[in-house]
Design an enzyme around this catalytic site. Structure first.
Site, PDB file in Angstrom:
ATOM      1  N   ASP A 129       0.819  -1.207   0.000  1.00 22.50           N
ATOM      2  CA  ASP A 129       0.000   0.000   0.000  1.00 22.50           C
ATOM      3  C   ASP A 129       0.851   1.255   0.000  1.00 22.50           C
ATOM      4  O   ASP A 129       1.925   1.306   0.602  1.00 22.50           O
ATOM      5  CB  ASP A 129      -0.898  -0.014   1.250  1.00 22.50           C
ATOM      6  CG  ASP A 129      -1.777   1.205   1.348  1.00 22.50           C
ATOM      7  OD1 ASP A 129      -2.610   1.399   0.454  1.00 22.50           O
ATOM      8  OD2 ASP A 129      -1.628   1.974   2.326  1.00 22.50           O
TER       9      ASP A 129
ATOM     10  N   GLU B 219       1.019  -0.421  -5.156  1.00 21.91           N
ATOM     11  CA  GLU B 219       0.070   0.660  -5.380  1.00 21.91           C
ATOM     12  C   GLU B 219       0.904   1.936  -5.460  1.00 21.91           C
ATOM     13  O   GLU B 219       1.255   2.535  -4.440  1.00 21.91           O
ATOM     14  CB  GLU B 219      -0.950   0.756  -4.238  1.00 21.91           C
ATOM     15  CG  GLU B 219      -2.043   1.766  -4.557  1.00 21.91           C
ATOM     16  CD  GLU B 219      -2.474   2.610  -3.370  1.00 21.91           C
ATOM     17  OE1 GLU B 219      -3.436   3.382  -3.535  1.00 21.91           O
ATOM     18  OE2 GLU B 219      -1.856   2.520  -2.306  1.00 21.91           O
TER      19      GLU B 219
END
Length: 637
Positions: free
Chosen positions: A316, A369
């Protein structure tokens, strides 16, 4: 009952050296709480890193929460404190009591290496073991081909706490074990190859969806025990479904019981708020320059891959790690030693992370990401890349959703939104995400973003999914999008499964299932997802008609799929599309078919290519293009 001291150490001199050097990547075997029988005595070995402590003890249910009863002992000069407490077994609650050298501050901390913690708002750690008999050997022996870059990878993104709830029992979430049969049946029926779970690691605030992690080695107790999560993953594997875990090495919450100011010093995070405090989330930023912090995080990544058999990690907020000025104004960040904005220590960490993962587990994947144009995110470290297996294509997501939200009358002025990605599509190994982030915080649901009346909204969403599956890239859809949920995602509620009593929602769900089936069974749609040999425009310039057409190719000669998209509500009759060969081109899928909720307009199962040149090709198809539709045709073999 007192600690028996250093004679019962699980830590060797090599462990201490490698930990302080930043190259010990199985710390979960050494730090934390480990039930053990040492020198014939049953108990638990405790170890915690607190170099700025002047005194550390472990206290819990076994000593009536008395911090004076079981002091720990410094382990040479490593900063680690350890001790063995006889009689302590699985299920005991505990915390660390730390007296800091910094003004004598006293801190009560959850174990950073705990295997299980109490359910928030309680925060004690739980002595636990990870004993489990796995039954997924067939999957583990063959998963390399399921996770390969040339394999079909279509991911169903799930927030476990809100995927399906039990209305008759206070609207509670399903447990790990309750989820298993329901999720397996659903994912198999819809044809997804993998499930990606939003972070299941322990987090104190349910509303963070798991992205504010405190337990980097503990699954959330909201849904059961570690063995219960293992069972869920095991069952998914036994049904040939891969499991990707969302993992957050970019920041952590500042809750008092967590990692923040762990021993009274800024141990895991930077001391300077210009480096150590994330302005968007109010969270602490890891100090990647500390060897021990890198050991901690890489150990966490390997823990989920090795102890829980995860098939991949989605990392993330990588962009927030790479840039020192991420979300910061001038004067609110500190340049690197060269005066630049790149976080050199984070780059080193990410490369080391991926090297260690792929060296030990070449059959898994890591997903970044990363929302900027940072070069070579998914290229090997030896070639100057960050070493990820794949990167989320956030540009495609933004451009495409912006285009699809427009009334079709205006789309011709934004045609570039559909075609621009092919200028960069093969610079990275891209995954196309229609993720949770696009259906929260007032952004509305995917269906809600679509223009027009209800029929047009569903037709537009079917067209969006069809175009997504035509693209050269792997795929990800967040739960609820596949059934056309009207409202945006709410983490405290279940997906609106009741919508499936209505035909438009059933039709959309069936369309997604058929897209997945086609993607998996037609090599031309997945073999060259990351290779320019797999994609070719037929015509990307018919702006006025709002039509684009393309070819997907596989390894085998004549393995072609033609895809034609009509992004206007106007049917196009006798629309001519050039194709590379003659013969009968079978219409594999048509998003306007009646069973999907369309008008039923189409080409009666296929068309014969005529020897009429078009689009610089010798043959062409004169087709019927339904309104707001995507059609897939297969070349004759």
């Amino acid at each position: 009952m007192k600690s028996t001291g250093e004679n019962h150490s699980l830590l060797t001199a090599d462990d201490l050296y490698l930990f302080n050097e930043g190259s010990h990547f199985h710390l979960y075997d050494k730090l934390g709480a480990h039930p053990a029988t040492l020198q014939g005595v049953e108990g638990t070995h405790f170890a915690v890193w607190a170099p700025e402590a002047e005194q550390v003890s472990v206290f819990g249910t076994f000593n009536h929460w008395d911090p004076a009863r079981h002091p720990l002992h410094p382990c040479q000069f490593s900063g680690i404190w350890e001790g063995f407490v006889p009689g302590v077994g699985v299920g005991a609650l505990y915390k660390f009591h730390i007296r800091s050298r910094h003004h004598g501050a006293v801190l009560i901390k959850t174990d950073p290496f705990a295997r299980l913690n109490e359910i928030p708002p309680k925060s004690a750690s739980v002595v636990w073991n990870l004993d489990y008999t796995w039954q997924d050997s067939n999957w583990m022996h063959t998963r390399a081909r399921h996770n390969a870059l040339d394999a079909p990878i279509s991911i169903y993104e799930v927030h476990l706490g809100s995927w399906m709830r039990v209305p008759g029992e206070g609207n509670r979430s399903l447990s790990y074990r309750e989820t298993a049969p329901k999720l397996i049946e659903y994912v198999q029926r819809l044809g997804f190859t993998h499930v990606e779970f939003l972070p299941l690691m322990d987090h104190p605030f349910f509303g963070s969806w798991g992205y504010q992690t405190t337990g980097y080695f503990a699954p959330s107790g909201n849904y059961g025990t570690p063995q219960d999560l293992m069972y869920l993953i095991d069952q998914l594997h036994q049904h040939d479904i891969g499991v990707i875990l969302d993992w957050v090495p970019s920041h952590f919450p500042t809750d008092e019981h967590g990692l923040s100011r762990f021993d009274g010093s800024h141990l895991f995070e930077h001391a300077d708020p210009r480096q150590g405090l994330h302005p968007d989330w109010g969270t602490a930023v890891f100090n990647y320059s500390r060897n021990e912090v890198r050991s901690f995080l890489i150990s966490s990544a390997l823990f989920w891959l090795e102890q829980y058999h995860a098939d991949g990690l989605r990392v993330d907020a990588v962009a927030s790690m790479l840039y020192l000025d991420y979300s910061r104004k001038e004067g609110e960040w500190i340049p690197n030693r060269h005066g630049g904005r790149e976080n050199l220590e984070a780059i080193t960490f990410l490369r080391q992370l991926n090297e260690e993962i792929y060296r030990r587990h070449p059959d898994v994947q890591t997903f970044a990401e990363e929302s900027t144009s940072w070069p070579s995110v998914s290229r090997p470290t030896y070639a100057g890349g960050l070493g990820f297996g794949m990167k989320w294509d956030m540009g495609w997501m933004h451009d495409t959703l912006e285009y699809m939200a427009l009334d079709p009358v205006y789309r011709k002025h934004h045609h570039r939104n559909l075609t621009f990605r092919m200028l960069y599509a093969f610079q990275e190994n891209f995954l196309l995400p229609l993720s949770h982030d696009e259906v929260v915080h007032g952004k509305g649901s995917l269906l809600g973003k679509m223009p027009g009346d209800d029929w047009q909204k569903f037709a537009n969403l079917r067209a969006l999914f069809g175009y997504m599956y035509a693209q050269a890239a792997k795929k990800l859809i967040f739960m609820g999008g596949e059934i056309g949920q009207w409202r945006e995602w709410a983490h405290d509620d279940s997906i609106d499964w009741n919508l499936l009593q209505y035909q438009p929602h059933q039709g959309l769900q069936r369309w997604v299932a058929d897209l997945n089936h086609l993607y998996r069974t037609e090599p031309a749609l997945h073999e060259f997802d990351f290779d320019p040999r797999g994609f070719e425009w037929i015509d990307c310039q018919d702006v006025d008609a709002g039509v684009i057409s393309l070819l997907r190719h596989g390894r085998t000669p004549q393995q072609h799929i033609a895809v034609v998209c009509n992004f206007t509500p106007v049917p196009r009759l006798q629309y001519r599309v050039g194709v590379p060969q003659g013969g009968y081109w079978k219409e594999l899928l048509n998003s306007d078919a009646s069973m999907y909720g369309g008008t039923g307009l189409g080409n009666l199962g296929g068309l014969s290519a005529e020897p009429i040149p078009a689009h610089d090709r010798t043959h062409s198809l004169a087709m019927t293009l339904p309104p707001l539709s995507v059609l897939f045709f297969k070349a004759p073999s």
